[in-house]
Design an enzyme around this catalytic site. Structure first.
Site, PDB file in Angstrom:
ATOM      1  N   ARG A  25      -6.911   8.920 -10.068  1.00 20.58           N
ATOM      2  CA  ARG A  25      -7.522   9.165  -8.750  1.00 20.58           C
ATOM      3  C   ARG A  25      -6.461   9.629  -7.748  1.00 20.58           C
ATOM      4  NH1 ARG A  25      -6.661   6.922  -3.310  1.00 20.58           N
ATOM      5  NH2 ARG A  25      -8.616   7.119  -2.186  1.00 20.58           N
ATOM      6  N   SER A  54       0.804  -1.227   0.000  1.00 23.36           N
ATOM      7  CA  SER A  54       0.000   0.000   0.000  1.00 23.36           C
ATOM      8  C   SER A  54       0.835   1.275   0.000  1.00 23.36           C
ATOM      9  CB  SER A  54      -0.925  -0.005   1.220  1.00 23.36           C
ATOM     10  OG  SER A  54      -0.183  -0.259   2.390  1.00 23.36           O
ATOM     11  N   THR A  58      -2.060   3.802   4.314  1.00 26.09           N
ATOM     12  CA  THR A  58      -1.052   4.836   4.133  1.00 26.09           C
ATOM     13  C   THR A  58      -0.075   4.862   5.303  1.00 26.09           C
ATOM     14  OG1 THR A  58      -2.761   6.131   3.123  1.00 26.09           O
ATOM     15  CG2 THR A  58      -0.886   7.361   3.963  1.00 26.09           C
ATOM     16  N   THR A  61      -5.210   7.621   7.773  1.00 22.79           N
ATOM     17  CA  THR A  61      -5.099   6.443   6.922  1.00 22.79           C
ATOM     18  C   THR A  61      -6.489   5.848   6.792  1.00 22.79           C
ATOM     19  OG1 THR A  61      -4.036   4.282   6.611  1.00 22.79           O
ATOM     20  CG2 THR A  61      -4.475   4.941   8.868  1.00 22.79           C
ATOM     21  N   GLY A  62      -6.687   5.078   5.721  1.00 24.95           N
ATOM     22  CA  GLY A  62      -8.012   4.512   5.487  1.00 24.95           C
ATOM     23  C   GLY A  62      -8.548   5.001   4.161  1.00 24.95           C
ATOM     24  N   GLY A  88      -5.968  10.497  -3.665  1.00 22.15           N
ATOM     25  CA  GLY A  88      -6.629  10.302  -2.372  1.00 22.15           C
ATOM     26  C   GLY A  88      -6.398  11.463  -1.428  1.00 22.15           C
ATOM     27  N   ASP A  89      -6.618  11.200  -0.165  1.00 27.81           N
ATOM     28  CA  ASP A  89      -6.461  12.242   0.868  1.00 27.81           C
ATOM     29  C   ASP A  89      -4.991  12.535   1.183  1.00 27.81           C
ATOM     30  OD1 ASP A  89      -6.318   9.572   1.922  1.00 27.81           O
ATOM     31  OD2 ASP A  89      -6.389  10.417   3.941  1.00 27.81           O
ATOM     32  N   THR A 149       1.635   6.975   0.080  1.00 25.85           N
ATOM     33  CA  THR A 149       0.735   5.848  -0.189  1.00 25.85           C
ATOM     34  C   THR A 149       0.668   5.547  -1.678  1.00 25.85           C
ATOM     35  OG1 THR A 149      -1.504   4.994   0.253  1.00 25.85           O
ATOM     36  CG2 THR A 149      -1.356   7.268  -0.479  1.00 25.85           C
ATOM     37  N   GLY A 179      -9.549   7.244   1.673  1.00 28.53           N
ATOM     38  CA  GLY A 179      -9.274   8.670   1.496  1.00 28.53           C
ATOM     39  C   GLY A 179     -10.489   9.508   1.169  1.00 28.53           C
TER      40      GLY A 179
HETATM   41  N1  GLY Z   1      -5.673   7.018   2.498  1.00 27.01           N
HETATM   42  C1  GLY Z   1      -5.074   6.731   1.278  1.00 27.01           C
HETATM   43  C2  GLY Z   1      -5.957   6.755   0.133  1.00 27.01           C
HETATM   44  O1  GLY Z   1      -7.169   6.604   0.257  1.00 27.01           O
HETATM   45  O2  GLY Z   1      -5.474   6.905  -0.957  1.00 27.01           O
END
Ligand code: GLY
Length: 346
Positions: free
Chosen positions: A223, A91, A195, A246-247, A225-226, A213, A249
């Site tokens: 895409r 990841s 992440t 983490t999780g 993410g957060d 990540t 995003g």
């Molecule tokens: N938290 C990482 C992502 O969703 O990309």
């Protein structure tokens, strides 16, 4: 004692009737020391915390970097290198799960408290250490974020050598996944978004953070993410504290999650309470129910107090300072489980 091992006392918290003790961790994870009749919070600096058990090696490396004379920015960067370079980690960095087209696209960011500076990259391909490119964006450009081809071109101009990030194992898995999905509309795999977010505090009470990540496994190409979004996957406010996520995003970035955690600390919450309150607030606003949000936060305040909370059981985070390193269980707000070890879920 290494030069960097600076202990700083965060002020007396009053008298105790418990008698003499040294370095008893309290519920937030910081040490208490009995000096005469006063109980004092003692922080061994530098102190680092990071998401997941895999973050422990990164935190330990970060401590070593400072002990060898490196800066806190070096420590965040080189600490995160450890996880980015681990091919067994599916990841983050090399060995990360690719997007739906079979390309590994990486997101990362870095933030420094004393000058409130930040750099980030999104959808970066063929670069082993996206955290280093985020640092270069922060230090060498007038911008905060570069994405895609532009980010890659910038990295190459800065002398970064291209690296193939898709391992043979991940290629095989992607080919199998692709076959299963059918040609029309492949489903994205919601289970892979673990992440590394890392926060650090130095002996002067300054805060730093970084995040890296490969994002949501088999995500749509492009895409983001957060993790590279300042205020979502990471936020550092040198007056108050720092937070990282983490999780999933999408469920963090619609709520500026890490900024929210820091704001909760500004209002007086401890780091654990701030993470809980942020998750609770997101759960109130979000149409998904708590157990399906799949979000987790870590937080560290300026006094060296740290904590974490997430939506489900099983989220763990790591810490290291010159005295110790350990993996800790985060507070969970629902009964749902995210699996035995968290990171690298298959
Ligand atoms: N938290 C990482 C992502 O969703 O990309």
């Amino acid at each position: 004692m290494p030069v960097s091992r600076r202990r700083f006392i965060q002020g007396s918290t009053g008298l105790t009737a418990m008698g003499a003790f040294h370095f008893l961790p309290n519920r937030e994870g910081f040490a208490m020391e009995q000096t005469g009749r006063a109980t004092q919070r003692v922080v061994d600096a530098p102190l680092f915390i990071a998401t997941w058990p895999f973050g422990k090696a990164s935190c330990e490396q970060a401590v070593k970097v400072v002990q060898r004379g490196g800066s806190m920015v070096d420590a965040i960067e080189q600490g995160i290198w450890v996880t980015e370079a681990d091919v067994s980690n599916a990841s983050v960095g090399i060995g990360g799960i690719p997007n739906a087209d079979g390309q590994v696209e990486l997101d990362a960011c870095i933030m420094t408290g004393p000058d409130h500076n930040a750099g980030s990259v999104g959808g970066l391909q063929d670069v082993l250490h996206p955290i280093s490119v985020a640092r270069l964006v922060m230090e060498k450009t007038p911008h905060v974020m570069l994405v895609g081809e532009g980010a890659k071109q910038f990295a190459m101009e800065q002398g970064v050598s291209p690296t193939d990030l898709l391992t043979a194992d991940q290629k095989k898995r992607w080919e199998a996944w692709k076959k299963q999905q059918g040609a029309e509309k492949p489903e994205i795999d919601e289970d892979h978004h673990d992440t590394i977010a890392m926060l650090g505090l130095d002996a002067q009470g300054n805060l730093y953070g970084g995040c890296s990540t490969s994002g949501w496994g088999y995500k749509m190409p492009g895409r983001i993410g957060d993790s590279p979004i300042i205020g979502s996957g990471l936020y550092v406010d040198n007056q108050v504290g720092a937070a990282g996520a983490t999780g999933l995003g999408e469920n963090v970035m619609r709520h500026c999650g890490s900024f929210l955690v820091v704001e909760m600390m500004r209002q007086g919450a401890t780091p654990t309470e701030a993470c809980e309150q942020a998750v609770g607030r997101i759960a109130e606003l979000d149409p998904k129910n708590l157990g399906n949000l799949d979000i987790n936060f870590i937080a560290l305040n300026k006094q060296g107090v740290y904590g974490a909370a997430g939506t489900s059981q099983g989220f763990k985070y790591s810490m290291a300072d010159p005295r110790q390193s350990q993996v800790l269980e985060a507070k969970a707000l629902s009964e749902k489980s995210i699996g035995p070890e968290g990171g690298n879920r298959k």
